[in-house]
Each structure stands twice: as structure tokens, then as C-alpha cells.
Design a protein around this motif. Sequence first.
Motif, PDB file in Angstrom:
ATOM      1  N   LEU A   1      -6.130  -8.943  -6.288  1.00 41.12           N
ATOM      2  CA  LEU A   1      -4.789  -8.365  -6.230  1.00 41.12           C
ATOM      3  C   LEU A   1      -4.796  -6.935  -5.704  1.00 41.12           C
ATOM      4  O   LEU A   1      -3.882  -6.535  -4.966  1.00 41.12           O
ATOM      5  CB  LEU A   1      -4.131  -8.421  -7.628  1.00 41.12           C
ATOM      6  CG  LEU A   1      -2.689  -7.907  -7.707  1.00 41.12           C
ATOM      7  CD1 LEU A   1      -1.748  -8.705  -6.811  1.00 41.12           C
ATOM      8  CD2 LEU A   1      -2.189  -7.936  -9.148  1.00 41.12           C
ATOM      9  N   ALA A   2      -5.818  -6.156  -6.057  1.00 40.47           N
ATOM     10  CA  ALA A   2      -5.871  -4.768  -5.592  1.00 40.47           C
ATOM     11  C   ALA A   2      -5.984  -4.708  -4.061  1.00 40.47           C
ATOM     12  O   ALA A   2      -5.348  -3.872  -3.413  1.00 40.47           O
ATOM     13  CB  ALA A   2      -7.041  -4.031  -6.242  1.00 40.47           C
ATOM     14  N   ASP A   3      -6.788  -5.598  -3.486  1.00 43.79           N
ATOM     15  CA  ASP A   3      -6.917  -5.647  -2.020  1.00 43.79           C
ATOM     16  C   ASP A   3      -5.577  -5.961  -1.370  1.00 43.79           C
ATOM     17  O   ASP A   3      -5.215  -5.390  -0.343  1.00 43.79           O
ATOM     18  CB  ASP A   3      -7.942  -6.726  -1.617  1.00 43.79           C
ATOM     19  CG  ASP A   3      -9.344  -6.395  -2.100  1.00 43.79           C
ATOM     20  OD1 ASP A   3      -9.908  -5.407  -1.637  1.00 43.79           O
ATOM     21  OD2 ASP A   3      -9.860  -7.116  -2.971  1.00 43.79           O
ATOM     22  N   LEU A   4      -4.867  -6.899  -1.969  1.00 43.11           N
ATOM     23  CA  LEU A   4      -3.569  -7.296  -1.425  1.00 43.11           C
ATOM     24  C   LEU A   4      -2.573  -6.145  -1.537  1.00 43.11           C
ATOM     25  O   LEU A   4      -1.868  -5.812  -0.573  1.00 43.11           O
ATOM     26  CB  LEU A   4      -3.068  -8.535  -2.179  1.00 43.11           C
ATOM     27  CG  LEU A   4      -1.702  -9.099  -1.802  1.00 43.11           C
ATOM     28  CD1 LEU A   4      -1.577  -9.337  -0.302  1.00 43.11           C
ATOM     29  CD2 LEU A   4      -1.444 -10.394  -2.557  1.00 43.11           C
ATOM     30  N   LEU A   5      -2.528  -5.490  -2.691  1.00 42.05           N
ATOM     31  CA  LEU A   5      -1.565  -4.405  -2.903  1.00 42.05           C
ATOM     32  C   LEU A   5      -1.821  -3.231  -1.958  1.00 42.05           C
ATOM     33  O   LEU A   5      -0.872  -2.559  -1.528  1.00 42.05           O
ATOM     34  CB  LEU A   5      -1.599  -3.946  -4.361  1.00 42.05           C
ATOM     35  CG  LEU A   5      -1.038  -4.964  -5.375  1.00 42.05           C
ATOM     36  CD1 LEU A   5      -1.297  -4.496  -6.807  1.00 42.05           C
ATOM     37  CD2 LEU A   5       0.458  -5.197  -5.155  1.00 42.05           C
ATOM     38  N   ALA A   6      -3.090  -2.998  -1.630  1.00 38.63           N
ATOM     39  CA  ALA A   6      -3.402  -1.893  -0.718  1.00 38.63           C
ATOM     40  C   ALA A   6      -2.801  -2.122   0.668  1.00 38.63           C
ATOM     41  O   ALA A   6      -2.527  -1.176   1.402  1.00 38.63           O
ATOM     42  CB  ALA A   6      -4.918  -1.712  -0.607  1.00 38.63           C
ATOM     43  N   THR A   7      -2.581  -3.390   1.029  1.00 41.43           N
ATOM     44  CA  THR A   7      -1.978  -3.677   2.338  1.00 41.43           C
ATOM     45  C   THR A   7      -0.462  -3.845   2.242  1.00 41.43           C
ATOM     46  O   THR A   7       0.232  -3.771   3.255  1.00 41.43           O
ATOM     47  CB  THR A   7      -2.573  -4.962   2.967  1.00 41.43           C
ATOM     48  OG1 THR A   7      -2.246  -6.075   2.136  1.00 41.43           O
ATOM     49  CG2 THR A   7      -4.088  -4.850   3.089  1.00 41.43           C
ATOM     50  N   LEU A   8       0.045  -4.086   1.040  1.00 44.70           N
ATOM     51  CA  LEU A   8       1.496  -4.210   0.853  1.00 44.70           C
ATOM     52  C   LEU A   8       2.156  -2.841   0.702  1.00 44.70           C
ATOM     53  O   LEU A   8       3.343  -2.665   1.008  1.00 44.70           O
ATOM     54  CB  LEU A   8       1.802  -5.061  -0.396  1.00 44.70           C
ATOM     55  CG  LEU A   8       1.511  -6.560  -0.299  1.00 44.70           C
ATOM     56  CD1 LEU A   8       1.540  -7.201  -1.680  1.00 44.70           C
ATOM     57  CD2 LEU A   8       2.525  -7.260   0.611  1.00 44.70           C
ATOM     58  N   ALA A   9       1.392  -1.866   0.206  1.00 43.65           N
ATOM     59  CA  ALA A   9       1.972  -0.556  -0.128  1.00 43.65           C
ATOM     60  C   ALA A   9       2.567   0.199   1.066  1.00 43.65           C
ATOM     61  O   ALA A   9       3.662   0.761   0.950  1.00 43.65           O
ATOM     62  CB  ALA A   9       0.921   0.309  -0.830  1.00 43.65           C
ATOM     63  N   PRO A  10       1.884   0.272   2.229  1.00 42.64           N
ATOM     64  CA  PRO A  10       2.422   1.091   3.316  1.00 42.64           C
ATOM     65  C   PRO A  10       3.841   0.715   3.721  1.00 42.64           C
ATOM     66  O   PRO A  10       4.658   1.596   3.982  1.00 42.64           O
ATOM     67  CB  PRO A  10       1.423   0.857   4.458  1.00 42.64           C
ATOM     68  CG  PRO A  10       0.138   0.597   3.751  1.00 42.64           C
ATOM     69  CD  PRO A  10       0.534  -0.251   2.561  1.00 42.64           C
ATOM     70  N   CYS A  11       4.159  -0.560   3.776  1.00 46.81           N
ATOM     71  CA  CYS A  11       5.511  -0.960   4.156  1.00 46.81           C
ATOM     72  C   CYS A  11       6.507  -0.565   3.068  1.00 46.81           C
ATOM     73  O   CYS A  11       7.482   0.134   3.325  1.00 46.81           O
ATOM     74  CB  CYS A  11       5.575  -2.462   4.413  1.00 46.81           C
ATOM     75  SG  CYS A  11       7.246  -3.039   4.739  1.00 46.81           S
ATOM     76  N   VAL A  12       6.249  -0.998   1.834  1.00 49.36           N
ATOM     77  CA  VAL A  12       7.199  -0.739   0.744  1.00 49.36           C
ATOM     78  C   VAL A  12       7.449   0.758   0.580  1.00 49.36           C
ATOM     79  O   VAL A  12       8.594   1.231   0.651  1.00 49.36           O
ATOM     80  CB  VAL A  12       6.666  -1.321  -0.590  1.00 49.36           C
ATOM     81  CG1 VAL A  12       7.603  -0.966  -1.741  1.00 49.36           C
ATOM     82  CG2 VAL A  12       6.484  -2.823  -0.482  1.00 49.36           C
ATOM     83  N   MET A  13       6.383   1.517   0.371  1.00 51.09           N
ATOM     84  CA  MET A  13       6.545   2.947   0.080  1.00 51.09           C
ATOM     85  C   MET A  13       6.870   3.766   1.329  1.00 51.09           C
ATOM     86  O   MET A  13       7.581   4.759   1.229  1.00 51.09           O
ATOM     87  CB  MET A  13       5.256   3.502  -0.524  1.00 51.09           C
ATOM     88  CG  MET A  13       5.212   3.336  -2.022  1.00 51.09           C
ATOM     89  SD  MET A  13       4.693   1.695  -2.541  1.00 51.09           S
ATOM     90  CE  MET A  13       4.076   2.117  -4.188  1.00 51.09           C
ATOM     91  N   GLY A  14       6.357   3.355   2.466  1.00 55.25           N
ATOM     92  CA  GLY A  14       6.663   4.076   3.699  1.00 55.25           C
ATOM     93  C   GLY A  14       8.166   4.039   3.975  1.00 55.25           C
ATOM     94  O   GLY A  14       8.769   5.058   4.313  1.00 55.25           O
ATOM     95  N   TYR A  15       8.774   2.868   3.812  1.00 52.83           N
ATOM     96  CA  TYR A  15      10.218   2.754   4.016  1.00 52.83           C
ATOM     97  C   TYR A  15      10.969   3.585   2.970  1.00 52.83           C
ATOM     98  O   TYR A  15      12.030   4.143   3.261  1.00 52.83           O
ATOM     99  CB  TYR A  15      10.659   1.287   3.976  1.00 52.83           C
ATOM    100  CG  TYR A  15      10.579   0.615   5.326  1.00 52.83           C
ATOM    101  CD1 TYR A  15       9.397   0.610   6.061  1.00 52.83           C
ATOM    102  CD2 TYR A  15      11.695   0.016   5.903  1.00 52.83           C
ATOM    103  CE1 TYR A  15       9.326   0.007   7.311  1.00 52.83           C
ATOM    104  CE2 TYR A  15      11.633  -0.592   7.157  1.00 52.83           C
ATOM    105  CZ  TYR A  15      10.446  -0.592   7.850  1.00 52.83           C
ATOM    106  OH  TYR A  15      10.388  -1.184   9.093  1.00 52.83           O
ATOM    107  N   GLY A  16      10.410   3.667   1.768  1.00 52.85           N
ATOM    108  CA  GLY A  16      11.022   4.506   0.732  1.00 52.85           C
ATOM    109  C   GLY A  16      11.027   5.972   1.157  1.00 52.85           C
ATOM    110  O   GLY A  16      12.040   6.669   1.055  1.00 52.85           O
ATOM    111  N   GLU A  17       9.890   6.429   1.662  1.00 58.50           N
ATOM    112  CA  GLU A  17       9.787   7.821   2.133  1.00 58.50           C
ATOM    113  C   GLU A  17      10.721   8.070   3.318  1.00 58.50           C
ATOM    114  O   GLU A  17      11.396   9.097   3.395  1.00 58.50           O
ATOM    115  CB  GLU A  17       8.350   8.124   2.588  1.00 58.50           C
ATOM    116  CG  GLU A  17       7.420   8.468   1.463  1.00 58.50           C
ATOM    117  CD  GLU A  17       6.137   9.145   1.969  1.00 58.50           C
ATOM    118  OE1 GLU A  17       6.108   9.664   3.105  1.00 58.50           O
ATOM    119  OE2 GLU A  17       5.154   9.119   1.209  1.00 58.50           O
ATOM    120  N   ILE A  18      10.717   7.120   4.257  1.00 57.85           N
ATOM    121  CA  ILE A  18      11.544   7.264   5.459  1.00 57.85           C
ATOM    122  C   ILE A  18      13.027   7.315   5.079  1.00 57.85           C
ATOM    123  O   ILE A  18      13.778   8.170   5.546  1.00 57.85           O
ATOM    124  CB  ILE A  18      11.260   6.105   6.441  1.00 57.85           C
ATOM    125  CG1 ILE A  18       9.868   6.279   7.062  1.00 57.85           C
ATOM    126  CG2 ILE A  18      12.330   6.032   7.527  1.00 57.85           C
ATOM    127  CD1 ILE A  18       9.345   5.050   7.800  1.00 57.85           C
TER     128      ILE A  18
END
Lengths: 222, 222, 222, 222
Positions: free
Chosen positions: A127-144
Motif C-alpha cells: 500500500l505504501a508503494d501505491l500511495l507514493a504514486t497516488l499522492a502527487p495528483c491528489v495533493m498537487g491539485y490541492g496545492e494548485i
Amino acid sequence: MTYGHTFQAWRDNTPAWGLYTRHRFVQGLGDGTLPRAAFLHYLKQDYVFLIHFSRAWALAITKAETVEEMRLAAGTVHGLINEEIALHIKTCARAGIDEATLYATQERQENLAYTRYVLDAGHSGDLADLLATLAPCVMGYGEIGAHLATTKTCDTYAEWIGIYASVEYQQLCQDVGVLIDGAVARRIGDRADASPRWASLQARFAMATQLEIGFWDMGLDP
Amino acid sequence: MTYGHTFQAWRDNTPAWGLYTRHRFVQGLGDGTLPRAAFLHYLKQDYVFLIHFSRAWALAITKAETVEEMRLAAGTVHGLINEEIALHIKTCARAGIDEATLYATQERQENLAYTRYVLDAGHSGDLADLLATLAPCVMGYGEIGAHLATTKTCDTYAEWIGIYASVEYQQLCQDVGVLIDGAVARRIGDRADASPRWASLQARFAMATQLEIGFWDMGLDP
Amino acid sequence: MTYGHTFQAWRDNTPAWGLYTRHRFVQGLGDGTLPRAAFLHYLKQDYVFLIHFSRAWALAITKAETVEEMRLAAGTVHGLINEEIALHIKTCARAGIDEATLYATQERQENLAYTRYVLDAGHSGDLADLLATLAPCVMGYGEIGAHLATTKTCDTYAEWIGIYASVEYQQLCQDVGVLIDGAVARRIGDRADASPRWASLQARFAMATQLEIGFWDMGLDP
Amino acid sequence: MTYGHTFQAWRDNTPAWGLYTRHRFVQGLGDGTLPRAAFLHYLKQDYVFLIHFSRAWALAITKAETVEEMRLAAGTVHGLINEEIALHIKTCARAGIDEATLYATQERQENLAYTRYVLDAGHSGDLADLLATLAPCVMGYGEIGAHLATTKTCDTYAEWIGIYASVEYQQLCQDVGVLIDGAVARRIGDRADASPRWASLQARFAMATQLEIGFWDMGLDP
């Protein structure tokens, strides 16, 4: 506003993060210079993206080790399928693009590369490997979203910005941050950055960030 | 009340179906003769079952080919995690069993065999293979609930019966029936029973039914 | 020389097949005009490709339904890991590229998109879905090798050509053809092209062919 | 003879290890008291077991992070499919059981529970999770073979004992020990037993050991 300390560490160690979150496509959303055709092209590709991104979040449920991990992942799947995809359908409908057209969108290679990389990270790792690749989209859009909401100089894309700047979306980012911090602590421990896995998780996060940049580039090239 | 023609065909060709839906455990729920200890033991095992069964439904989302398939599978995941598991927690809490105890339940082999068989059907085959192993639990409980609601002679287990006889649960069974009919038609065609895959789908359904019988047997043996 | 009737049908219905097997990169291998730098760049990317392609063939073993399917898939995994990858290491070593350098190759997006698409086809579908995406690489290289062996006008890349024109590699293509014909017949029947699945299998084969073209394009752009 | 320090730690912390490796079924192989019917029943179930166990080892290839991990896992798949399964076929043939009969063996629940648990450990976790469930079978049989070879008092089952006591099989156990030590060090570090994951890996190993005991029990009950 914080999305958790694990995300913060991954983000701060990814040199390309700014190229992604301050991309020319993003600037064009904020100052209204993004051509309409590029935006609609992006929306269609993003619809296909969200389908496979939802599949990746569903994969996260299958890899959860606690009921709490399941609930957080399932909440994201629910939000993606019943809210974010629905919103894309509505926005596109107003622009004269119906759902059948959306679904028939020819997936671009930059799009395909991204979501299949995420899915494979999940299948090959935990799960940690998967979350590391899911994070940039979710949080990046949050920051943007948060950034553009306070800096935009034009309202052409205000609705799009409003979605990702919203309290609901910011809450989702925080929930995912909690999920990531918990999943990493559970599997690697309190000093995760001292673990041999840290470099590979960091590399997965960086690769997904790179693929986000490729997605924006593709967006500018209808 | 119908759960779709594919389920009907699978069910009618599974000789053990009656042994499952009319099992002594089921009769004990209807006439109140099921020992309380057996019921609580069953609830604890069923809590663990639901966790892995939810994982299998999440796997179905990852194997969907259309947005409609995704929505139906995601709706089931949502119902399982946020309603059915929550209900088990509440029912067990009233019986003095807290969630930590539930989560610490030692999974019995009969339980483990069932859910891991379902998950493997999903990983080794496509969505139709997975659905053939998910159907016996979903629809079997629908049949059992509806049957006991009209035939029960004692109210000891009326709340349990009420859940599966409810309009909401019966609707879930119909939705899953629609999902199955659609997934089979999409992948195999209108004459699915003439396809070489039919025998293997039927065999998967029969195996899952057999594992349901094993689950009831286990329930009677706290 | 035939690689089975299923492959033949998929191939004949894929308009881009010729763009792949007669690509400028392929012509450059035959007439020796391919720049050495492009060839070495290709070999390094192909090393990374073979690692993930081997993972996809290993996934096929997990999705087999018969011991014969397992044996054929396992034979391919063995050939890929112990022969084809070993050969790349040897060829690169002669060109002064050691295995550590090979392993550290930065995977290009065109490369990543291809193998992760194949892996996802396997995870989301059944063995037939996976084989439809594995076939273009295996059989395409067989065709290319056989064609170049009789038409080449320069021996610069004769060793590479010799590998894929060899009796052993041609036999592998025939074995995979037998595996595909059997897997399709077993899952879909004798009239597979009349099944609703045919269009989606054909589409997967066409997408993998498109990704092969992208791989050659990438090869010309070190 | 050592199978690596990770295996040693897992084994020494599994109280049921002796119940598995000194099971009554094992004693019966050594002193010849095991009924022939039980042995043949066991061989048939073990044939089905090996098919799914090979699938689990193939899954390990898909989850490898280095070429060395791939090679070791692929070597085991090759050994299982081309040697161990082949040997079962030959042994059973001499006892008048042909391969079609073997393949048609009705898989017992104890058998099914075991291999599907292993496969799910692989799908839900990473390579270390999978290896923790693969180890008890591989290394347990190595220990049993070596022990019975020096203590057997009867030659009825000498051929079976000879397989697992052989230099080749003992080498396989050592190779798998190297794979496990490396995979754990790579993912968790040198002090793996101080990691929060250690308890869950240990629990997976213990569960697989328990399922081995169930398999022997089933063997005594044709």
C-alpha cells in the motif's frame, strides 16, 4: 493547511515539484490565457484519467491492512466516481461534449503511461508503494487549487479552480495525508526516512510527479 | 423479485444451493433455536469475512470495463464498508463485543478459504469470473432474508433477518443482478450458456456455494 | 512459418502493423544505416523493457487455467530471463556498457507506457486479454527477424537479426501461437471472432502495436 | 545446512513449527506406517497444490525489484513446473493414476485455503509478505527430507524422502533463503526484526505453517 509530514518530505525532495504545480498550463488557468480547445482536450483526457485513477484507488482498498485504511481509501473511490467524474461529465456537457464522446476519447500515451504506472506500483508493491504514486495528483491539485484561488487574475477557469480550492477537496487532501502517514508508520515505522525503502518510495513519488508534468504538456497539445 | 437471469441459471444448476440457503444454521435463525453463542461466534467471523469480501468487491472496480460497471461495484463496496460492517459493529457492541475484539478475531480456516478463493478468482480471471464467486453470498443472503421474513416462528433473530429482507438489501441484490447480466453479456454475449466459459463460471459459482455451506457449518461450531 | 490463426487474424486487422514491422528503425537495422548511438540507446531501453515484459509473462503463469498453459508461459519466462536478457547483457558488455549501467537506465516514457499497459491488461482481464497485448512484441520481432535475414544489405546488425531469425526464436513464436489459439478457444470458443470480446481483444492488440511504434520512434531519439 | 537467518528467526518464533515438521503423517513416511491410500490421496492433493504454489512463485517474479530477485524466483518456478510436478505425475503414473485423473482431483478445502492464502499475501502486500508465506512449505520440506533421510526405519517411502533430502532440493532451500534474506534487507533493512512489519511477516509465516498442519491432517483423511 497541511497534507501530512510524509507527503511534505516527499514533495520537498522532488526537484520537479515546482515544474508540475507551476506549469504553464496551470498559469494559463490562473490568468485565463489557456486556450479553450486545450482546456476541453484536457477535460476529455482527464475523464479517462479519472477512470483509471479510480481503479488505482480501488486497488488501495484491496491492499489495506486495517478497516480504517479501507474506509479512507473507499471514501476517495466514492468521491472520485460519484463526484469528480460526475463533475467532469457536467462540465463537458455544458461545453457540448456528451458522456459517450468522453468515454470514446482516444487515450493519449502520456495519460496511459501515468495511470498504468500507478496501477503497477500497487500491484508490484504494498500500500505504501501505491500511495507514493497516488499522492502527487491528489495533493498537487490541492496545492494548485489553493494557490490559484488566491492569485488568479481572470475568472475564465474559476469553476475548475473552485473545485480544487474547495473545503471539501482540501479536506480530502488532509484525509489522504492521514492515510499516508498512518500506512507508512504501520509498515515502516516512525523513522521511515531512515529505512532502505525510503529511497524507492521517494523515487516512485518523483516518477509520478514527472508523469504529471507530461500530462500538462499533453494538455497544451490538443 | 428477481436477481437477474444469469444468477438464476447459475443457481438452478447448483445442486447444493438448497443445502446452503436451507442450512440448519438458517433454520435456527428462523425458529430461534440457534444458540446465542453460535450466533455471536458467527458475527465475529462474519466481520472478518466482510473485510475480505469488501476487498474482493474493490477488486471488481479495478476489473470493470465501463463506468457503469465501476459505479455498481463501487456502490456495493460503499454499502459493505459503511453500512454492513458498521451494522456488525453495532450489533456486536450491544452484545458486549467491541470493535478491537472483533478485529482481533482469529479467522477460521473455513472463513479464510472462502474469501481468498473469491479474491483469487478475481486475480486469475476477469470480472465475470469474480462475479460468479461473489454472487452466492450476496444473492443467497437475499433469498434467505426474504424467506425467513415470511416463515420465521420466533423473533430472536428478527433484526438480522430484517437486514437481509429489507427493501435496501433486496435492491442491492437486483443491482448486482444487473451488473452480472451486463458483465456477462458484454464479455461472452447473449448466448453465454453456449460458451466454453459457461462451465467454468458455473463451477466457480458452485465452489463458492460449497464454501458458504462450510461457513454455516463453522458457525455451528464455535 | 505460421504463428497461429488467432495472431494472424489480429495482425491482419491492425492497419498499423506494417508501420511497426517496416519502421525506419527496422530498415536501418537491415541496411546498416541505423546510427550506433541509436542502437545502443535502444538496447539499454530494451533491457529495461525485457525486465517488465518478463514480469508480464510471469503474470500469465498466475492466470493460466491448465498445466499446459503454465508450461508454455513458464518456458517463455525462462527464455526471456535466462537467454534474451543475458544476451542483451553480453552484447552491451562488448559495447562497453556494464550491467550496473544497464540497470540504472532511466526508463523512457514510451517504454514505461508499453509494459505497464501490458501488465494492466493482465490484471484487469483474463489470460486472453494479456496474451493479446503480449503477442505484438513476440511475433512482431519474429516477423522482423525472418524478413531482415533474407533482405538485409549490410551485416552491421547481423547478430541482432540472427537472434530473431533463429530457429529457436521462430519456435518460440510458434509455441506462443499455440498458447494463444488454445487460450482463446478454451475461453471464447471456436468462433472467437463472433464473440463480443473479439473487438476488445483486437483493440488491445492494436494498442500494443501502437506502443511498439512509439518504442521504435523513441529508439531513433537517443 | 542453513536456509538463511530470516527463515531461521521466523521458524524459531513459530511454536507450531514442530507440529508441522514432526506431524504424524511425517512420522508415517519415516517408519512406513503411513497407509498407501493416504499417501496416494496426499499425492493427488499435492499435485493440485503444486499448480497453485507455482502460480504464487510466478507472482513473486512480478513483484521482484531486481533482476537477481527475478532470476531466483524464476528458477523456483522452473523447478516446480518442470521437475516437481513432473515427478508427481511419474510417481502417480506408477501407482496407476494418470495425469487426467490427477488434474480432475477435487481440491480439498484445506488445500484451497493454503494456496489462496499465499496468493492473497502476495497480492495484498509486497515480495517480503509473499515470501513469508512461501517459506514454510519450501524449507519445511527441506527439513523433513533431511531429517527422515537419517532417521527413517523403513524404505516404503524412501523415494519421496530422497527427493527432499537430495542435494538439489537442499540447494533450492538455500537459494530461497538467500532470496528471502536479500528481499527483506532491501525492503526493511538490516534490523528487520525491529521494524513494525516484523510482527506481520512473522504472523504470515505462522499462518502458512498452520495451514501446512491442516494439509497433513487432510492427508491422513482420504
